[in-house]
Design a protein around this motif. Structure first.
Motif, PDB file in Angstrom:
ATOM      1  N   LEU A  38      24.624  -2.506   8.209  1.00  0.00           N
ATOM      2  CA  LEU A  38      24.646  -2.826   7.048  1.00  0.00           C
ATOM      3  C   LEU A  38      23.083  -3.004   6.499  1.00  0.00           C
ATOM      4  O   LEU A  38      23.053  -2.666   5.539  1.00  0.00           O
ATOM      5  CB  LEU A  38      25.519  -4.351   6.924  1.00  0.00           C
ATOM      6  N   ALA A  39      22.504  -3.813   7.415  1.00  0.00           N
ATOM      7  CA  ALA A  39      21.104  -3.817   7.026  1.00  0.00           C
ATOM      8  C   ALA A  39      20.306  -2.600   6.686  1.00  0.00           C
ATOM      9  O   ALA A  39      19.558  -2.579   5.687  1.00  0.00           O
ATOM     10  CB  ALA A  39      20.275  -4.709   8.045  1.00  0.00           C
ATOM     11  N   ARG A  40      20.450  -1.675   7.477  1.00  0.00           N
ATOM     12  CA  ARG A  40      19.934  -0.326   7.088  1.00  0.00           C
ATOM     13  C   ARG A  40      20.693   0.162   5.901  1.00  0.00           C
ATOM     14  O   ARG A  40      19.814   0.674   5.050  1.00  0.00           O
ATOM     15  CB  ARG A  40      20.145   0.714   8.276  1.00  0.00           C
ATOM     16  N   ALA A  41      21.895   0.128   5.446  1.00  0.00           N
ATOM     17  CA  ALA A  41      22.531   0.702   4.427  1.00  0.00           C
ATOM     18  C   ALA A  41      22.055  -0.075   3.203  1.00  0.00           C
ATOM     19  O   ALA A  41      21.814   0.476   2.176  1.00  0.00           O
ATOM     20  CB  ALA A  41      23.832   0.232   4.546  1.00  0.00           C
ATOM     21  N   LEU A  42      21.796  -1.312   3.305  1.00  0.00           N
ATOM     22  CA  LEU A  42      21.218  -2.188   2.168  1.00  0.00           C
ATOM     23  C   LEU A  42      19.761  -1.536   1.963  1.00  0.00           C
ATOM     24  O   LEU A  42      19.437  -1.314   0.646  1.00  0.00           O
ATOM     25  CB  LEU A  42      21.205  -3.576   2.589  1.00  0.00           C
ATOM     26  N   ASP A  43      19.076  -1.271   2.694  1.00  0.00           N
ATOM     27  CA  ASP A  43      17.478  -0.799   2.577  1.00  0.00           C
ATOM     28  C   ASP A  43      17.701   0.767   1.820  1.00  0.00           C
ATOM     29  O   ASP A  43      17.093   1.008   1.047  1.00  0.00           O
ATOM     30  CB  ASP A  43      17.050  -0.604   4.050  1.00  0.00           C
ATOM     31  N   ALA A  53      16.918  -3.199  -6.663  1.00  0.00           N
ATOM     32  CA  ALA A  53      16.234  -3.099  -5.126  1.00  0.00           C
ATOM     33  C   ALA A  53      15.897  -4.558  -4.725  1.00  0.00           C
ATOM     34  O   ALA A  53      15.997  -4.661  -3.489  1.00  0.00           O
ATOM     35  CB  ALA A  53      14.994  -2.177  -5.451  1.00  0.00           C
ATOM     36  N   PRO A  54      15.168  -5.420  -5.513  1.00  0.00           N
ATOM     37  CA  PRO A  54      14.803  -6.628  -5.158  1.00  0.00           C
ATOM     38  C   PRO A  54      16.059  -7.362  -4.267  1.00  0.00           C
ATOM     39  O   PRO A  54      15.838  -8.058  -3.316  1.00  0.00           O
ATOM     40  CB  PRO A  54      14.144  -7.353  -6.304  1.00  0.00           C
ATOM     41  N   ALA A  55      17.192  -7.463  -5.270  1.00  0.00           N
ATOM     42  CA  ALA A  55      18.443  -8.193  -4.687  1.00  0.00           C
ATOM     43  C   ALA A  55      18.851  -7.448  -3.299  1.00  0.00           C
ATOM     44  O   ALA A  55      19.301  -7.988  -2.422  1.00  0.00           O
ATOM     45  CB  ALA A  55      19.377  -8.142  -5.582  1.00  0.00           C
ATOM     46  N   LEU A  56      18.907  -6.090  -3.244  1.00  0.00           N
ATOM     47  CA  LEU A  56      19.590  -5.465  -2.116  1.00  0.00           C
ATOM     48  C   LEU A  56      18.560  -5.655  -0.825  1.00  0.00           C
ATOM     49  O   LEU A  56      19.064  -5.989   0.241  1.00  0.00           O
ATOM     50  CB  LEU A  56      19.682  -3.853  -2.473  1.00  0.00           C
ATOM     51  N   LEU A  57      17.109  -5.551  -1.029  1.00  0.00           N
ATOM     52  CA  LEU A  57      16.215  -5.633  -0.217  1.00  0.00           C
ATOM     53  C   LEU A  57      16.241  -7.149   0.462  1.00  0.00           C
ATOM     54  O   LEU A  57      16.191  -7.293   1.622  1.00  0.00           O
ATOM     55  CB  LEU A  57      14.800  -5.264  -0.515  1.00  0.00           C
ATOM     56  N   TRP A 171      25.887 -10.991  -3.816  1.00  0.00           N
ATOM     57  CA  TRP A 171      25.757 -10.777  -2.202  1.00  0.00           C
ATOM     58  C   TRP A 171      26.847  -9.790  -2.328  1.00  0.00           C
ATOM     59  O   TRP A 171      28.009  -9.870  -2.782  1.00  0.00           O
ATOM     60  CB  TRP A 171      26.188 -11.901  -1.472  1.00  0.00           C
ATOM     61  N   LEU A 172      26.803  -8.922  -1.162  1.00  0.00           N
ATOM     62  CA  LEU A 172      27.537  -7.594  -0.985  1.00  0.00           C
ATOM     63  C   LEU A 172      28.133  -7.763   0.410  1.00  0.00           C
ATOM     64  O   LEU A 172      29.137  -7.100   0.781  1.00  0.00           O
ATOM     65  CB  LEU A 172      26.755  -6.357  -0.936  1.00  0.00           C
ATOM     66  N   PHE A 173      28.060  -9.138   1.112  1.00  0.00           N
ATOM     67  CA  PHE A 173      28.884  -9.495   2.211  1.00  0.00           C
ATOM     68  C   PHE A 173      28.948 -10.970   2.299  1.00  0.00           C
ATOM     69  O   PHE A 173      28.153 -11.614   1.361  1.00  0.00           O
ATOM     70  CB  PHE A 173      27.832  -8.987   3.308  1.00  0.00           C
ATOM     71  N   ASP A 174      29.742 -11.520   3.068  1.00  0.00           N
ATOM     72  CA  ASP A 174      29.918 -12.831   3.016  1.00  0.00           C
ATOM     73  C   ASP A 174      28.929 -13.508   4.134  1.00  0.00           C
ATOM     74  O   ASP A 174      29.084 -13.576   5.169  1.00  0.00           O
ATOM     75  CB  ASP A 174      31.620 -12.971   3.631  1.00  0.00           C
TER      76      ASP A 174
END
Length: 201
Positions: A38-43, A53-57, A171-174
């Motif tokens: 998930l961390a890589r997917a957010l990148d 991009a700022p929120a996702l990163l 947030w895209l995850f809990d």
């Protein structure tokens, strides 16, 4: 995978489909708790959506600080957010310190650990100093000492607050599934590793 499909769609110019597919990939990974992926997917998602991009990163960095991501993913996320915010931002020095702490405590045996500490993290901190008009080595060391004076626990909380503010409630995850703040340790050790503080005699 869906993430790879989204990147292919983006390269083909179908940005709408790429955005939808990548968001689905992120949601699927979050649902099953595949945190490093998930961390890589957010990148990757941040590269498809400059506006968010700022929120996702920020979400990716928050996550990578808490789970065992590959070192390269942690570095890529940190550098990407650092460059997005700019070295003059309040959060930039905290990102550099956070990277140094994570590498020292979690990736100490990694063959690239010293390069990340001595090259990447140090360069980030020097860029932050230069953005503040601080370039003399003695002044840089004094600035660093002032920067770390609050202690790691306070600085970790401050970094988390910066990341959470950037996420802006999108947030895209809990996060509750990941627990609380990162464990604090002493600041001085990583400053020695970064070359800003002499070893104690």
């Amino acid at each position: 995978t869906l993430a790879n499909m989204a990147l292919i769609q983006h390269q083909a110019g179908d940005t709408g489909a790429a955005h939808t597919t990548m968001r689905q990939a992120v949601e699927n990974l979050a649902a099953i708790g595949a945190w490093p992926d998930l961390a890589r997917a957010l990148d990757n998602f941040s590269r498809l959506d400059e506006t968010d991009a700022p929120a996702l990163l920020a979400q990716g960095c928050w996550l990578a600080r808490r789970v065992d991501t590959p070192l390269g993913d942690l570095v890529n996320l940190t550098i990407a957010l650092f460059e997005t915010l700019g070295s003059q931002s309040a959060g930039a020095p905290l990102l550099a310190l956070g990277l140094g702490w994570r590498v020292q405590e979690r990736y100490a045996d990694h063959p690239d650990a010293m390069d990340v500490l001595e090259t990447t993290a140090q360069a980030m901190l020097r860029a932050c100093a230069a953005a503040r008009g601080i370039e003399n080595p003695e002044q840089i060391e004094a600035w660093m000492q002032t920067l770390i004076e609050p202690g790691r626990e306070a600085l970790e909380r401050q970094l988390d607050a910066e990341l959470e503010a950037l996420a802006d409630g999108r947030w895209l995850f809990d996060r509750r599934r990941l627990g609380g703040a990162c464990e604090p340790q002493h600041c001085a050790a990583v400053m020695v590793m970064l070359g800003f503080v002499p070893h104690p005699s």
